[in-house]
Write an enzyme that holds these catalytic residues in place. Structure first.
Site, PDB file in Angstrom:
ATOM      1  N   GLN A   9      34.340  47.580 -12.528  1.00 46.30           N
ATOM      2  CA  GLN A   9      35.036  47.884 -11.282  1.00 46.30           C
ATOM      3  C   GLN A   9      36.516  48.151 -11.545  1.00 46.30           C
ATOM      4  O   GLN A   9      37.148  47.479 -12.353  1.00 46.30           O
ATOM      5  CB  GLN A   9      34.874  46.701 -10.321  1.00 46.30           C
ATOM      6  CG  GLN A   9      35.152  47.028  -8.876  1.00 46.30           C
ATOM      7  CD  GLN A   9      34.547  46.008  -7.929  1.00 46.30           C
ATOM      8  OE1 GLN A   9      33.586  45.319  -8.276  1.00 46.30           O
ATOM      9  NE2 GLN A   9      35.087  45.906  -6.732  1.00 46.30           N
ATOM     10  N   SER A  87      31.566  43.578 -17.222  1.00 48.59           N
ATOM     11  CA  SER A  87      31.209  43.072 -15.895  1.00 48.59           C
ATOM     12  C   SER A  87      30.114  43.936 -15.271  1.00 48.59           C
ATOM     13  O   SER A  87      28.987  43.971 -15.764  1.00 48.59           O
ATOM     14  CB  SER A  87      32.455  43.003 -15.012  1.00 48.59           C
ATOM     15  OG  SER A  87      32.195  42.323 -13.812  1.00 48.59           O
ATOM     16  N   LEU A  88      30.402  44.656 -14.189  1.00 47.73           N
ATOM     17  CA  LEU A  88      29.443  45.567 -13.580  1.00 47.73           C
ATOM     18  C   LEU A  88      28.811  46.494 -14.607  1.00 47.73           C
ATOM     19  O   LEU A  88      27.619  46.819 -14.534  1.00 47.73           O
ATOM     20  CB  LEU A  88      30.160  46.399 -12.507  1.00 47.73           C
ATOM     21  CG  LEU A  88      29.483  47.696 -12.083  1.00 47.73           C
ATOM     22  CD1 LEU A  88      28.225  47.400 -11.283  1.00 47.73           C
ATOM     23  CD2 LEU A  88      30.443  48.572 -11.298  1.00 47.73           C
ATOM     24  N   ARG A 112      24.087  43.001  -5.840  1.00 50.89           N
ATOM     25  CA  ARG A 112      25.229  42.295  -6.425  1.00 50.89           C
ATOM     26  C   ARG A 112      26.504  42.570  -5.631  1.00 50.89           C
ATOM     27  O   ARG A 112      27.265  41.648  -5.304  1.00 50.89           O
ATOM     28  CB  ARG A 112      25.409  42.739  -7.877  1.00 50.89           C
ATOM     29  CG  ARG A 112      26.572  42.110  -8.637  1.00 50.89           C
ATOM     30  CD  ARG A 112      26.637  42.733 -10.021  1.00 50.89           C
ATOM     31  NE  ARG A 112      27.536  42.049 -10.945  1.00 50.89           N
ATOM     32  CZ  ARG A 112      28.794  42.399 -11.165  1.00 50.89           C
ATOM     33  NH1 ARG A 112      29.323  43.427 -10.497  1.00 50.89           N
ATOM     34  NH2 ARG A 112      29.543  41.724 -12.040  1.00 50.89           N
ATOM     35  N   HIS A 194      34.163  36.413 -11.215  1.00 53.86           N
ATOM     36  CA  HIS A 194      33.990  35.621 -12.434  1.00 53.86           C
ATOM     37  C   HIS A 194      34.700  34.264 -12.332  1.00 53.86           C
ATOM     38  O   HIS A 194      35.385  33.825 -13.255  1.00 53.86           O
ATOM     39  CB  HIS A 194      34.482  36.399 -13.664  1.00 53.86           C
ATOM     40  CG  HIS A 194      33.757  37.693 -13.850  1.00 53.86           C
ATOM     41  ND1 HIS A 194      32.449  37.752 -14.262  1.00 53.86           N
ATOM     42  CD2 HIS A 194      34.147  38.976 -13.626  1.00 53.86           C
ATOM     43  CE1 HIS A 194      32.069  39.026 -14.296  1.00 53.86           C
ATOM     44  NE2 HIS A 194      33.063  39.776 -13.910  1.00 53.86           N
ATOM     45  N   GLN A 243      26.722  35.555 -15.386  1.00 55.92           N
ATOM     46  CA  GLN A 243      27.917  36.400 -15.497  1.00 55.92           C
ATOM     47  C   GLN A 243      28.836  36.313 -14.282  1.00 55.92           C
ATOM     48  O   GLN A 243      30.063  36.388 -14.411  1.00 55.92           O
ATOM     49  CB  GLN A 243      27.483  37.853 -15.720  1.00 55.92           C
ATOM     50  CG  GLN A 243      28.593  38.815 -16.065  1.00 55.92           C
ATOM     51  CD  GLN A 243      28.384  40.180 -15.442  1.00 55.92           C
ATOM     52  OE1 GLN A 243      28.514  40.349 -14.233  1.00 55.92           O
ATOM     53  NE2 GLN A 243      28.051  41.149 -16.275  1.00 55.92           N
TER      54      GLN A 243
END
Length: 295
Positions: A9, A87-88, A112, A194, A243
Site C-alpha cells: 500500500q 505487506s499487501l 483484508r 501491523h 502478518q
C-alpha cells in the site's frame, strides 16, 4: 536465481493499469472479472479516479494487487525462483507462485482491506517513518511508551516505520527526534497497520484464510513475519494471518533472498520503492522494475 517482489500500500497512482487494459486482452478480461468479484467498478477508479479516490483502503489494496498480478501475467518469461511481497504485496506474490488463483487472491485482498478499514474506525491510529537511527534504539523507545507503539516495517537499514495510537506515535516521534533521528515523519495512512490495533482485522481475515484452499507453490515465498522461505501451504496460511499484527521484516527478507542465491531482483507493480530499498542493502544486485505494459 530470479527473485520477483511485489509492492504494498502507498504505491498507487491515478491511471494505474489503464495501459494494461488497452493493450492486453488477458488483462482486460481479468480487469472486467475483478469488477464483478468486487461488486464495484474498480477499473474506473484506477483509470480515471483522483489521488483521494485511490486512498480508500477498499480501493487501494485491490488496485495495487490487480496492477501487480496482471503485469506479472503479461510477462513473456515469468519463471520466478523465489518471490516475496511487502505487506499487501505478499498476496500478489502468492498468486505469482501459484499458491492462490487470481480470483481467490482478489477475494482475500478485498476481505483484508474491508477488515482493516473497520479496525481503523474502532480507534484512531497512525504510523510514522523513522530514518537515521539503529533499529535497537527505535525498539527501545517504542517499548518505553505507555500507549501502543510498535515497530511495523523494517524496510532497510536505518529506516523503520512505527505504528500505534496517535498519542503514542506523537510521543515516539518527539523522543526519537531528540535521540538524533534524521526524520520522524507521520504518514498519511488510515490506521496502525501491523500493530495490535489490527487484531479485529486479523480475526476476521483468519476465518477467510482458513476456509480457503492454498496450493503447493511453484517456488518458495519469503514471508513478512519471519523473512523465511516456505512452500508449505499450511505454514503460508498461518504466516499470512499473523502478518496483520506482526512487523514486516523486509530488511531480513532481502538479506535472506541474497544469501539463498538471488542474482536478479525484479519489482513488479506500481512504483520503485522496493528497488530503492534493495539498493540500501546491496548496490551490486541486478535490480529492475516492471511498472507498465511498455516496460
Amino acid at each position: 536465481m530470479k527473485a520477483y517482489v511485489f509492492p504494498g500500500q502507498g504505491a498507487q497512482f491515478p491511471g494505474m493499469g489503464k495501459d494494461l487494459y488497452e493493450n492486453s486482452a488477458e488483462a482486460k478480461e481479468l480487469f472486467d472479472k475483478a469488477n464483478d468479484i468486487l461488486g464495484f467498478d474498480i477499473t474506473n477508479i484506477m483509470f480515471e479516479g483522483t489521488v483521494d479516490d485511490l486512498k480508500q483502503t477498499k480501493v487501494t489494496q485491490p488496485a495495487i494487487f490487480l496492477h501487480s498480478v496482471l503485469l506479472a501475467k503479461t510477462l513473456k518469461d515469468f519463471t520466478p525462483d523465489m518471490v516475496a511481497g511487502h505487506s499487501l504485496g505478499e498476496f500478489s506474490a502468492l498468486v505469482a507462485n501459484g499458491t492462490l488463483t487470481f480470483e481467490v487472491g482478489l477475494k482475500l485482498v478485498s476481505q483484508r482491506a474491508l477488515a482493516m478499514q473497520k479496525a481503523c474506525e474502532i480507534e484512531p491510529s497512525t504510523m510514522a517513518a523513522i530514518v537515521g537511527l539503529d533499529d535497537a534504539i527505535v525498539e527501545e523507545v517504542c517499548a518505553s511508551i505507555e500507549d501502543i507503539v510498535v515497530p511495523a516495517n523494517y524496510n532497510c537499514p536505518g529506516q523503520l516505520v512505527i505504528s500505534g495510537s496517535i498519542a503514542g506515535i506523537d510521543k515516539a516521534c518527539e523522543i526519537l527526534t531528540e535521540k538524533g533521528a534524521r526524520r520522524a515523519l507521520k504518514l498519511v495512512v488510515g490506521g496502525a497497520f501491523h500493530s495490535p490495533l489490527m487484531e479485529p482485522a486479523r480475526e476476521e481475515l483468519a476465518a477467510a484464510i482458513k476456509a480457503t484452499t492454498f496450493s503447493t507453490p511453484t517456488c518458495p515465498v519469503y514471508q513478512n513475519v519471519n523473512a523465511a522461505p516456505t512452500s508449505d501451504p499450511e505454514v503460508i496460511k498461518e504466516n499470512l494471518i499473523a502478518q496483520l499484527t506482526a512487523p514486516v521484516r523486509w530488511t531480513k527478507t532481502m538479506q535472506n533472498m541474497i544469501a539463498d542465491g538471488a542474482t536478479s531482483w525484479t519489482e513488479i507493480g506500481p512504483g520503485k520503492v522496493l528497488q530503492g530499498l534493495m539498493m540500501k542493502v546491496d548496490r551490486k544486485m541486478e535490480t529492475t522494475g516492471v511498472s507498465s505494459y511498455e516496460a
